[in-house]
Scaffold this motif. Structure first.
Motif, PDB file in Angstrom:
ATOM      1  N   TYR A  61       0.828  -1.202   0.000  1.00 54.40           N
ATOM      2  CA  TYR A  61       0.000   0.000   0.000  1.00 54.40           C
ATOM      3  C   TYR A  61       0.867   1.258   0.000  1.00 54.40           C
ATOM      4  CZ  TYR A  61      -3.681   3.309   0.942  1.00 54.40           C
ATOM      5  OH  TYR A  61      -4.536   4.376   0.841  1.00 54.40           O
ATOM      6  N   ASP A  62       1.839   1.291   0.888  1.00 56.72           N
ATOM      7  CA  ASP A  62       2.706   2.470   0.993  1.00 56.72           C
ATOM      8  C   ASP A  62       3.449   2.773  -0.304  1.00 56.72           C
ATOM      9  OD1 ASP A  62       1.956   2.841   3.625  1.00 56.72           O
ATOM     10  OD2 ASP A  62       3.792   1.994   4.469  1.00 56.72           O
ATOM     11  N   HIS A  63       3.866   1.740  -1.019  1.00 62.54           N
ATOM     12  CA  HIS A  63       4.693   1.943  -2.205  1.00 62.54           C
ATOM     13  C   HIS A  63       3.929   1.997  -3.523  1.00 62.54           C
ATOM     14  CE1 HIS A  63       7.763   1.004   0.751  1.00 62.54           C
ATOM     15  NE2 HIS A  63       8.575   1.669  -0.037  1.00 62.54           N
ATOM     16  N   TYR A  64       2.699   1.522  -3.548  1.00 58.93           N
ATOM     17  CA  TYR A  64       1.972   1.457  -4.816  1.00 58.93           C
ATOM     18  C   TYR A  64       0.653   2.213  -4.834  1.00 58.93           C
ATOM     19  CZ  TYR A  64       5.353  -2.111  -6.070  1.00 58.93           C
ATOM     20  OH  TYR A  64       6.512  -2.779  -6.340  1.00 58.93           O
ATOM     21  N   SER A  65       0.135   2.621  -3.692  1.00 58.11           N
ATOM     22  CA  SER A  65      -1.178   3.279  -3.682  1.00 58.11           C
ATOM     23  C   SER A  65      -1.165   4.592  -4.461  1.00 58.11           C
ATOM     24  CB  SER A  65      -1.665   3.500  -2.254  1.00 58.11           C
ATOM     25  OG  SER A  65      -0.794   4.348  -1.542  1.00 58.11           O
ATOM     26  N   GLY A  66      -0.071   5.341  -4.387  1.00 59.97           N
ATOM     27  CA  GLY A  66       0.000   6.606  -5.117  1.00 59.97           C
ATOM     28  C   GLY A  66      -0.088   6.416  -6.622  1.00 59.97           C
ATOM     29  N   ALA A  67       0.658   5.452  -7.124  1.00 66.81           N
ATOM     30  CA  ALA A  67       0.626   5.187  -8.569  1.00 66.81           C
ATOM     31  C   ALA A  67      -0.742   4.665  -8.993  1.00 66.81           C
ATOM     32  CB  ALA A  67       1.706   4.174  -8.938  1.00 66.81           C
ATOM     33  N   LEU A  68      -1.325   3.774  -8.196  1.00 67.70           N
ATOM     34  CA  LEU A  68      -2.649   3.235  -8.535  1.00 67.70           C
ATOM     35  C   LEU A  68      -3.707   4.328  -8.459  1.00 67.70           C
ATOM     36  CD1 LEU A  68      -2.624  -0.265  -6.797  1.00 67.70           C
ATOM     37  CD2 LEU A  68      -1.973   0.336  -9.140  1.00 67.70           C
ATOM     38  N   PHE A  69      -3.605   5.192  -7.455  1.00 73.08           N
ATOM     39  CA  PHE A  69      -4.568   6.292  -7.337  1.00 73.08           C
ATOM     40  C   PHE A  69      -4.483   7.196  -8.565  1.00 73.08           C
ATOM     41  CE2 PHE A  69      -6.034  10.484  -6.030  1.00 73.08           C
ATOM     42  CZ  PHE A  69      -7.291  10.164  -5.529  1.00 73.08           C
ATOM     43  N   ASN A  70      -3.286   7.471  -9.033  1.00 74.56           N
ATOM     44  CA  ASN A  70      -3.127   8.281 -10.245  1.00 74.56           C
ATOM     45  C   ASN A  70      -3.827   7.637 -11.429  1.00 74.56           C
ATOM     46  OD1 ASN A  70      -1.772  10.569  -9.460  1.00 74.56           O
ATOM     47  ND2 ASN A  70       0.246   9.814 -10.012  1.00 74.56           N
ATOM     48  N   ILE A  71      -3.614   6.342 -11.619  1.00 76.61           N
ATOM     49  CA  ILE A  71      -4.235   5.633 -12.737  1.00 76.61           C
ATOM     50  C   ILE A  71      -5.755   5.705 -12.623  1.00 76.61           C
ATOM     51  CG2 ILE A  71      -4.598   3.322 -13.726  1.00 76.61           C
ATOM     52  CD1 ILE A  71      -1.614   2.762 -12.834  1.00 76.61           C
ATOM     53  N   ILE A  72      -6.263   5.449 -11.440  1.00 75.24           N
ATOM     54  CA  ILE A  72      -7.716   5.448 -11.225  1.00 75.24           C
ATOM     55  C   ILE A  72      -8.297   6.843 -11.407  1.00 75.24           C
ATOM     56  CG2 ILE A  72      -9.530   5.060  -9.511  1.00 75.24           C
ATOM     57  CD1 ILE A  72      -7.591   2.881  -8.298  1.00 75.24           C
TER      58      ILE A  72
ATOM     59  N   TYR B  87      -4.013   1.830 -20.948  1.00 74.55           N
ATOM     60  CA  TYR B  87      -3.659   1.417 -19.589  1.00 74.55           C
ATOM     61  C   TYR B  87      -3.780   2.503 -18.535  1.00 74.55           C
ATOM     62  CZ  TYR B  87      -2.318  -2.954 -21.576  1.00 74.55           C
ATOM     63  OH  TYR B  87      -2.359  -4.160 -22.218  1.00 74.55           O
ATOM     64  N   PHE B  88      -3.836   3.765 -18.946  1.00 78.33           N
ATOM     65  CA  PHE B  88      -3.921   4.835 -17.955  1.00 78.33           C
ATOM     66  C   PHE B  88      -5.236   5.597 -18.040  1.00 78.33           C
ATOM     67  CE2 PHE B  88       0.543   3.948 -18.334  1.00 78.33           C
ATOM     68  CZ  PHE B  88       0.930   3.892 -17.008  1.00 78.33           C
ATOM     69  N   GLN B  89      -5.891   5.555 -19.196  1.00 79.10           N
ATOM     70  CA  GLN B  89      -7.164   6.248 -19.324  1.00 79.10           C
ATOM     71  C   GLN B  89      -8.338   5.281 -19.441  1.00 79.10           C
ATOM     72  OE1 GLN B  89      -7.266   9.728 -21.835  1.00 79.10           O
ATOM     73  NE2 GLN B  89      -5.045   9.720 -21.922  1.00 79.10           N
ATOM     74  N   GLY B  90      -8.060   4.009 -19.596  1.00 77.43           N
ATOM     75  CA  GLY B  90      -9.109   3.016 -19.540  1.00 77.43           C
ATOM     76  C   GLY B  90      -9.890   2.777 -20.824  1.00 77.43           C
ATOM     77  N   TYR B  91      -9.358   3.167 -21.942  1.00 79.04           N
ATOM     78  CA  TYR B  91     -10.051   2.941 -23.207  1.00 79.04           C
ATOM     79  C   TYR B  91      -9.885   1.495 -23.666  1.00 79.04           C
ATOM     80  CZ  TYR B  91     -11.226   7.791 -24.186  1.00 79.04           C
ATOM     81  OH  TYR B  91     -11.783   9.032 -24.165  1.00 79.04           O
TER      82      TYR B  91
END
Length: 181
Positions: free
Chosen positions: A29-40, A144-148
């Motif tokens: 969570y500490d290392h990947y939540s920021g990147a995942l939040f950006n993608i989402i 992969y980043f905008q979900g198309y």
């Protein structure tokens, strides 16, 4: 979650996650939540909904970690796809396409990451993705980043579906080589 002093290699992290070790999930969570939040959030354009999807994504990761197979890809790719798919599902539940604004001028991969937790892991990924040809980079961004979907990319960019698929496949093969190095 509190930032942990524990360090893991990817193999150690996966093994610890599969043993349901709390410190491993905190590390993830500490290392990947920021990147995942950006993608989402890039897909949803709503921070509150993005936070909900992030939470659902981590629950799904926790429940399904036993099914992760390192031979099929890296852990980050696996969790990124879970988050991305969750964001796409959330956008479609609202009856709309995932967000996309001025793609020619604003490639997500070129934007600075505003979450400190993800700076180290995302900056390496961004640098590698930025080495792709522009026509491949934009397709990776959209898919992969905008979900198309591939079909939506084909319609939006007015290029044949077969071309979209082959360029994405080629880009992913190139990325696989870079990440393997």
């Amino acid at each position: 979650m509190a930032t942990s002093k524990v360090k893991y290699s990817e193999e150690e992290l996966v093994a610890a996650l599969k043993r349901n070790e709390r410190t491993a999930f905190e590390f993830l969570y500490d290392h990947y939540s920021g990147a995942l939040f950006n993608i989402i959030s890039k897909t949803l354009r709503d921070e509150e909904k993005a936070a909900d999807v992030l939470q659902e994504s981590f629950l799904k990761i926790w429940k399904n970690i036993a099914s992760y197979n390192p031979e099929k890809g890296r852990l980050f790719t696996w969790i990124m796809n879970i988050a991305r798919n969750g964001a796409i599902d959330a956008a479609r539940m609202e009856g709309r396409k995932p967000a996309m604004d001025d793609i020619e001028n604003r490639i997500v991969l070129n934007e600075p990451d505003v979450h400190e937790d993800s700076l180290a892991s995302s900056s390496e990924m961004k640098a590698i993705v930025n080495m792709l040809r522009p026509e491949r980079k934009i397709l990776i961004d959209m898919a992969y980043f905008q979900g198309y979907t591939h079909e939506e990319i084909s319609e939006e960019l007015r290029i044949p579906l077969g071309t979209v698929k082959s360029r994405i496949r080629t880009a992913l093969q190139e990325l696989k080589q870079y990440f393997a190095a």
